[in-house]
Design an enzyme around this catalytic site. Structure first.
Site, PDB file in Angstrom:
ATOM      1  N   HIS A 156      -6.625  -2.110  -0.798  1.00 42.30           N
ATOM      2  CA  HIS A 156      -7.936  -2.357  -0.186  1.00 42.30           C
ATOM      3  C   HIS A 156      -9.085  -1.828  -1.047  1.00 42.30           C
ATOM      4  O   HIS A 156     -10.238  -2.198  -0.834  1.00 42.30           O
ATOM      5  CB  HIS A 156      -7.990  -1.750   1.225  1.00 42.30           C
ATOM      6  N   ASP A 186      -0.187  -1.873   1.014  1.00 41.81           N
ATOM      7  CA  ASP A 186      -1.526  -1.432   0.629  1.00 41.81           C
ATOM      8  C   ASP A 186      -1.503  -0.666  -0.696  1.00 41.81           C
ATOM      9  O   ASP A 186      -2.178   0.355  -0.845  1.00 41.81           O
ATOM     10  CB  ASP A 186      -2.161  -0.579   1.713  1.00 41.81           C
ATOM     11  N   SER A 260      -9.437   7.063  -1.013  1.00 45.13           N
ATOM     12  CA  SER A 260      -8.353   6.089  -1.003  1.00 45.13           C
ATOM     13  C   SER A 260      -7.849   5.831  -2.412  1.00 45.13           C
ATOM     14  O   SER A 260      -8.624   5.578  -3.330  1.00 45.13           O
ATOM     15  CB  SER A 260      -8.825   4.772  -0.381  1.00 45.13           C
TER      16      SER A 260
END
Length: 413
Positions: A156, A186, A260
């Site tokens: 993402h 992911d 992230s």
């Protein structure tokens, strides 16, 4: 005679009385010693008797003490836990150079008023028509895992990006190439072409235990590389709705937007997981963060580098977990197995004759207790492998053989 003795009576009586008083106060005059008063020093300052003295004391008391059974004592085992360091600077120095900042950008179409598409109104603007495109940028983190320049990050973070820029801790910057992405876990793999790259060490994430110290390194809110500390709060977290295949490490180390794709390391500076998501009601860190285990990241990395995609086994089924009420309606003694909700056309399951409403009891001899675990087990099977599947249909137990297919690549959301 009495006349001569009478003057001596009172001196003799006085002498006897004086002797009695003196002997009472000073008995040592007779050659014996009275018992001494106990020492008044504090008990903690008195040395403990040695082994020989203790044995003598015990022997002397044995004849006078009343024999009683010894009390049953609950004894704690000696502590074997190793004390932690006062600083984790050494672990950070080892891992932080391999953690990079990632800046991705993409061009999107700007929403305009419908009149702007009318030729009559467009003629009034001529060449100065407002642009329908605009640039979107996002930030995240990544981890350099090989000398070849492969970088692990989250899918993402770079989803739909037209350009990806990677900034190292030592100040170097470069553009990155996408090697492959896996939306279902992911994860994504990038590649950068630079010399003398710092590399992080991966650890077997199965060895991570709840209570271990964990350090999160990333680029929260774009402020620059930041380190936060906590512990591993849980392992094997799933059913969070974050991705199709979930096996997260939970940590209370502060993770915020921009973290992230960054590193979750242990106290020795080795990579335990890839920071992926947070649970938050406000958008900020609330002490519940999730990381993809290093073992999973290693497998995905190998697949993406080798094939450009992750190859997973697939049956083409949509299933539903069995509740106690459903188990009773199907005549099952316990709530085990899964109900087939639908069978995709031209899928391996349809070719094997599996029907909607069937109850799958076991796959390859392994009982089905959790739909997610079963899906993960199927994903690990190499395509074209034949799997025996035990199912129940209309109260009858059947055995079918399904040739596993390759799971289609999901469409980008």
């Amino acid at each position: 005679m009495r006349r001569f003795l009478k003057p001596l009576i009172w001196p003799v009586i006085s002498g006897v009385l004086l002797a009695i008083v003196l002997l009472d106060q000073f008995p040592q005059l007779l050659g014996t010693q009275a018992p001494q008063a106990p020492d008044r020093q504090p008990l903690l300052q008195q040395p403990a008797p040695g082994p020989e003295e203790a044995g003598e004391i015990a022997s002397s008391l044995k004849s006078t003490a009343v024999s009683r059974p010894p009390p049953e004592l609950l004894e704690a085992a000696p502590l074997s836990r190793q004390s932690g360091p006062a600083s984790y600077a050494e672990a950070v120095d080892k891992a932080a150079p391999a953690v990079v900042n990632i800046y991705s950008s993409r061009v999107v179409e700007r929403e305009q008023h419908p009149l702007m598409s009318d030729p009559f109104f467009r003629q009034f603007f001529g060449d100065e028509m407002p642009s329908r495109q605009r640039m979107l940028s996002s930030l995240g983190s990544g981890v350099i895992v090989s000398e070849e320049g492969y970088v692990l990050t989250n899918h993402h973070v770079i989803r739909g990006a037209d350009q990806i820029q990677v900034a190292l801790r030592d100040g170097r910057e470069t553009l990155a190439k996408v090697i492959g992405t896996d939306p279902e876990s992911d994860l994504a793999v990038l590649k950068i072409d630079l010399d003398d790259l710092p590399i992080i060490t991966l650890v077997d994430s199965e060895s991570a235990e709840v209570g271990d110290v964990s350090l999160a390194i990333g680029n929260p809110f774009g402020v620059g590389q930041t380190v936060t500390m906590g512990i591993i709060s849980a392992t094997g977290r799933n059913q969070l709705g974050l991705s199709a295949y979930e096996d997260f490490i939970q940590t209370d180390a502060a993770i915020n937007p921009g973290n992230s794709g960054g590193a979750l390391i242990n106290a020795e500076g080795a990579l335990v997981g890839i920071n992926t998501a947070i649970f938050s009601r406000s958008g900020g860190s609330q002490g519940i963060g999730f990381a993809i285990p290093a073992n999973v990241a290693r497998e995905i990395l190998d697949e993406l580098v080798r094939h450009g995609r992750v190859i997973r086994g697939w049956l083409g089924l949509e299933v539903q977990e069995i509740t106690s009420d459903l188990a009773a309606s199907f005549g099952l003694n316990a709530a085990q197995g899964v109900v087939v909700a639908s069978v995709l056309p031209e899928s391996p399951a349809q070719r094997a004759g599996v029907q909607q409403g069937d109850v799958l009891l076991s796959i390859n001899g392994k009982p089905i207790l959790d739909p997610r675990v079963a899906m993960a087990d199927i994903a690990d099977v190499e395509p074209d492998t034949t799997l025996p599947v035990k199912l129940m249909r209309n109260g009858e137990t059947l055995q079918v053989e399904i040739e596993v297919g390759e799971r289609p690549v999901p469409l980008e959301r």
